[in-house]
Design a protein around this motif. Structure first.
Motif, mmCIF file in Angstrom:
data_model
loop_
_atom_site.group_PDB
_atom_site.id
_atom_site.type_symbol
_atom_site.label_atom_id
_atom_site.label_comp_id
_atom_site.label_asym_id
_atom_site.label_seq_id
_atom_site.Cartn_x
_atom_site.Cartn_y
_atom_site.Cartn_z
ATOM 1 N N SER A 198 -7.990 0.181 -0.441
ATOM 2 C CA SER A 198 -7.624 1.527 0.324
ATOM 3 C C SER A 198 -7.196 1.307 1.661
ATOM 4 O O SER A 198 -6.592 0.020 1.879
ATOM 5 C CB SER A 198 -8.992 2.001 0.394
ATOM 6 O OG SER A 198 -9.839 0.926 1.298
ATOM 7 N N GLU A 207 -8.451 1.728 4.046
ATOM 8 C CA GLU A 207 -9.264 1.467 5.107
ATOM 9 C C GLU A 207 -9.569 -0.311 4.340
ATOM 10 O O GLU A 207 -9.825 -0.842 6.155
ATOM 11 C CB GLU A 207 -11.123 2.353 4.936
ATOM 12 C CG GLU A 207 -10.709 3.324 4.567
ATOM 13 C CD GLU A 207 -10.068 4.874 4.475
ATOM 14 O OE1 GLU A 207 -10.024 5.597 4.540
ATOM 15 O OE2 GLU A 207 -10.199 4.200 3.018
ATOM 16 N N SER A 208 -9.225 -0.708 3.843
ATOM 17 C CA SER A 208 -9.455 -2.198 3.699
ATOM 18 C C SER A 208 -8.203 -2.258 4.303
ATOM 19 O O SER A 208 -7.982 -3.550 4.583
ATOM 20 C CB SER A 208 -9.251 -2.365 2.244
ATOM 21 O OG SER A 208 -7.988 -2.240 1.259
ATOM 22 N N TYR A 238 0.715 -0.953 0.343
ATOM 23 C CA TYR A 238 -0.036 0.027 0.059
ATOM 24 C C TYR A 238 0.725 1.079 -0.355
ATOM 25 O O TYR A 238 0.808 2.238 -0.492
ATOM 26 C CB TYR A 238 -1.081 -0.281 0.995
ATOM 27 C CG TYR A 238 -1.764 0.787 1.649
ATOM 28 C CD1 TYR A 238 -2.690 1.393 0.319
ATOM 29 C CD2 TYR A 238 -1.382 2.469 1.834
ATOM 30 C CE1 TYR A 238 -4.097 1.920 0.203
ATOM 31 C CE2 TYR A 238 -2.168 3.683 1.576
ATOM 32 C CZ TYR A 238 -3.789 3.307 1.122
ATOM 33 O OH TYR A 238 -4.555 4.505 0.831
#
Length: 388
Positions: free
Chosen positions: A344, A346-347, A303
């Protein structure tokens, strides 16, 4: 023509590559080549490692002589590095999951072959350093035993011939792109385990791409399943590391919502090279506080697109104050999942919390709970107690 799914349901034999698939040969190769290049006033560039992965020794040497414009012939360079390599064969460690896989297939009487671009004598020398490996294979084929090595399919076809099995019934496990191409050209089902980071996109021709041998699920291909997973976790041989916290969030990371503790990855570069990227768990001992349940990531963190392999423990506990500079000791006892890309932040955070829930539950099991009493974790606490 049968589909891959139909073919997979009929698989009965496994053909394995050796270097980079079962053995962490790349680590030794990089060390030997790095030292050899110094003699020519050259510096090894790790970004060029992909140029030699999966190649025959001659092809790899040719690539190095060309890339670094060495003032010697390919044959001369091979003669220089070969003695050093030979001295290092028994220092090559098995990759995570290699011993587990070989034992699993052997105990379930799944016929195995080894097919490597390395010369047969080199293969046997490496195998001799790993107890029970050579006897596990019903066929061993070296690159010098076929007309042309990978990416030609000849080496895999020869392995199937020696096992007296149709190529379509074979599962190939490979780390290199030439090996994957060779397996597919032979009409076999291929699982790729890339030995270089962030290269999965190049292996689109493989039937499956996995992060490491720990993530292999043989039942997907009609072969016996592993039975050692417990509550979504895989027990591993424990390993212990520690050092001062260079960055910590005692009141919880503002992003993750759980306390994180960064350690200096350069202090553990050799150790990190021995362990696959992914999410692990175990116990964490903070020198001034106690011992806590812990989840830990190893890898490049897709990420955030890190360029260096990192290590980051997450402590499953809430603290009232920060713990910068404190000594942190870790006992890593199990594996949860491979490193993965998330759409994301958030994920990613949601999955980290799920990993935490898995670890919280698993660490109460006797197989993991006993390591909380490890003398290694308690040493710093005991030292502090003795000084008071």
């Amino acid at each position: 023509m049968a589909s891959s799914k139909t073919m997979a349901s009929l698989l009965s034999h496994v053909i394995l590559d050796l270097d980079g698939t079962l053995l962490n040969t790349d680590c030794i190769v990089n060390q030997v080549i790095k030292l050899s290049l110094v003699k020519y006033g050259k510096k090894w560039d790790g970004k060029m490692a992909h140029r030699i992965v999966g190649k025959t020794p001659f092809e790899a040497a040719a690539a190095i002589v060309e890339d670094y414009q060495l003032p010697c012939s390919i044959e001369e360079f091979i003669s220089i590095i070969t003695p050093t390599f030979s001295d290092q064969w028994c220092n090559i460690k098995a990759l995570p999951g290699a011993n587990r896989l070989i034992e699993h297939l052997r105990s379930n009487k799944v016929p195995m072959a080894l097919a490597s671009n390395s010369p047969k004598l080199n293969i046997e020398a490496k195998l001799s350093c790993h107890h029970g490996w050579k006897e596990s294979f019903s066929a061993i084929v070296g690159g010098n035993e076929v007309e042309i090595g990978k990416p030609s399919p000849k080496i895999f076809l020869e392995a199937a011939k020696r096992m007296n099995v149709d190529p379509s019934l074979c599962l190939v496990i490979e780390d290199s792109l030439p090996g994957v191409l060779a397996g597919k050209a032979a009409g076999m089902v291929v699982v790729a385990v890339p030995s270089l980071p962030k290269q999965a996109a190049l292996y689109s021709s493989a039937d499956e791409v996995i992060n490491s041998l720990l993530d292999l699920h043989p039942e997907k291909w009609g072969l016996p399943a592993f039975e050692d997973w417990i509550e979504g976790t895989l027990p591993i041989d424990p390993w212990f590391i520690g050092g001062p916290v260079i960055k910590g969030f005692g009141r919880g990371s503002k992003v993750l919502g759980i306390p994180t503790a960064n350690l200096a990855a350069e202090n553990f570069s050799d150790l990190l090279s021995d362990h696959t990227s992914g999410v692990y768990f175990g116990w964490a001992g903070l020198s001034n506080r106690g011992i806590y349940k812990m989840v830990m990531s190893i890898g490049w963190n897709p990420y955030f697109d890190n360029t260096e392999k990192t290590i980051e423990p997450w402590l499953l506990h809430t603290f009232d104050e920060d713990f910068y500079g404190e000594e942190l000791r870790l006992a890593i006892v199990g594996y949860i999942r491979p490193e993965a890309n998330f759409p994301s932040l958030e994920s990613l955070i949601a999955r980290i919390h799920e990993d935490g829930r898995i670890a919280e539950k698993a660490l109460d099991l006797p197989i993991y709970a006993s390591y909380k009493d490890s003398p290694y974790l308690a040493t710093s606490l005991q030292q502090q107690s003795n000084c008071q």
